[in-house]
Design an enzyme around this catalytic site. Structure first.
Site: not given
Length: 366
Positions: A84, A127, A150, A158
């Site tokens: 992302g 992502g 992350e 996530d």
């Protein structure tokens, strides 16, 4: 009147020209029976932004009803999707909007009724794994490199990471989620993240043949024909250590077990963990432990609480600043060591949000 008309025609010309020169960040096309999605930001390694996920959601919903299968790939040779756009996502006003739509896309892929084929050619991180790993078929190539890095930027794995990582065998997901370690090529299949390995030079041919498939049985049969047998897993010599060390219930105990192993891999892994955001390590471990007992929708709802709070916290914006904006690689974390991160701090991230701020799915009856 004449003057007004000339200006109007000029404006139309400029508008048309801009439409031609500004290519969309996601391309959608139909090829025979298939819907083809191309993530189209090659200069940004096809990293996801709010614009892209906002287009993906309705198109995927529409194609689920009208196509035989969907194929998703990345533009260029370097990346499927490098994650992302965290420079935007770390902002408290923008982040929650992005995560809300992105997690809805992950949720839809996880329950997609028709075959969903992700071609993970090149860098596939964060992502990018959310757009691939929840799908029925995931194709790795010799150019594939996956990671969930992350914890290095003050976030946590996530996009459903709390669902798929703890379900990998021999605690491999705990290892990948905490350390951000990378896997390449056939290792991605051996880990269980990809389902098939296909040489990148055969992808064009594969895509054309896939588009002619009329059923899931045909898709599976075709992928099996293109699939190359796996090789020995590069982590094989240390799998027993990964299984033992990352079964521990706390980050501190994981490090204690690594210290007992005393080999080059364990020393490097300890060094790696100590470079990560201390708060992120503890939040990540708890999210993976809880996610192991939850279904994907509940994992995404839990992650949304964590993400929203991360945008309002110091560590996530600070990690993005240090590694991606100023690039001084000297983040000043909230906690200087893992031992400083107490249970109250970690649990604060997991608390429910106000009812009107919780993650709602597009098909929610609420």
């Amino acid at each position: 009147m004449l003057k007004i008309r000339i200006i109007s025609q000029s404006a139309v010309f400029i508008l048309k020209r801009n439409m031609c020169t500004q290519e969309a960040d996601v391309l959608f096309e139909t090829l025979n029976n298939a819907g083809i999605i191309t993530l189209n930001r090659p200069k940004a390694l096809n990293s996801l932004n709010t614009s892209m996920v906002s287009k993906l959601l309705p198109q995927l919903q529409e194609w689920e009803k009208s196509k035989t299968l969907v194929v998703v790939k990345g533009a260029g040779e370097k990346a499927f999707c490098a994650g992302g756009d965290v420079k935007t996502a770390c902002k408290p006003d923008e982040g929650p909007k992005f995560f809300f739509t992105e997690y809805n896309v992950n949720y839809l892929i996880g329950k997609y009724k028709i075959p969903y084929v992700a071609i993970m050619n090149g860098i596939t991180m964060g992502g990018g794994l959310g757009l691939s790993v929840h799908g029925r078929y995931r194709i790795a190539t010799e150019k594939t490199m996956i990671a969930m890095p992350e914890t290095k930027i003050g976030l946590f794995p996530d996009v459903g990471g709390s669902y798929f990582l703890p379900r990998l065998q021999v605690n491999l997901g705990m290892y990948l989620g905490l350390t951000g370690d990378r896997l390449k090529g056939k290792d991605v299949v051996k880990s269980g993240i990809a389902t098939h390995f296909v040489s990148s030079k055969r992808l064009y041919e594969l895509e054309k043949l896939l588009s002619r498939c009329t059923s899931d049985v045909e898709v599976q049969s075709l992928l099996n024909k293109f699939n190359e047998p796996p090789e020995e897993f590069s982590l094989a010599p240390n799998i027993k250590h990964i299984n033992y060390c990352f079964a521990a219930s706390t980050v501190e105990e994981i490090i204690e077990r690594l210290e007992k192993v005393k080999n080059e891999w364990s020393n490097k892994t300890i060094e790696n963990l100590l470079q990560m955001c201390p708060g992120s390590l503890k939040i990540t471990l708890r999210a993976l432990q809880r996610g192991a007992q939850l279904e994907l929708p509940h994992c995404l709802q839990m992650e949304y609480r964590l993400s929203c709070r991360a945008t309002r916290n110091h560590d996530f914006p600070e990690g993005v600043r240090a590694l991606l904006v100023d690039k001084d690689n000297k983040p000043q974390w909230t906690h200087k060591s893992i031992s400083e991160v107490d249970d109250e701090y970690v649990e604060g991230f997991f608390k429910r949000l106000p009812a009107d701020e919780e993650l709602q799915f597009f098909d929610s009856k609420l």
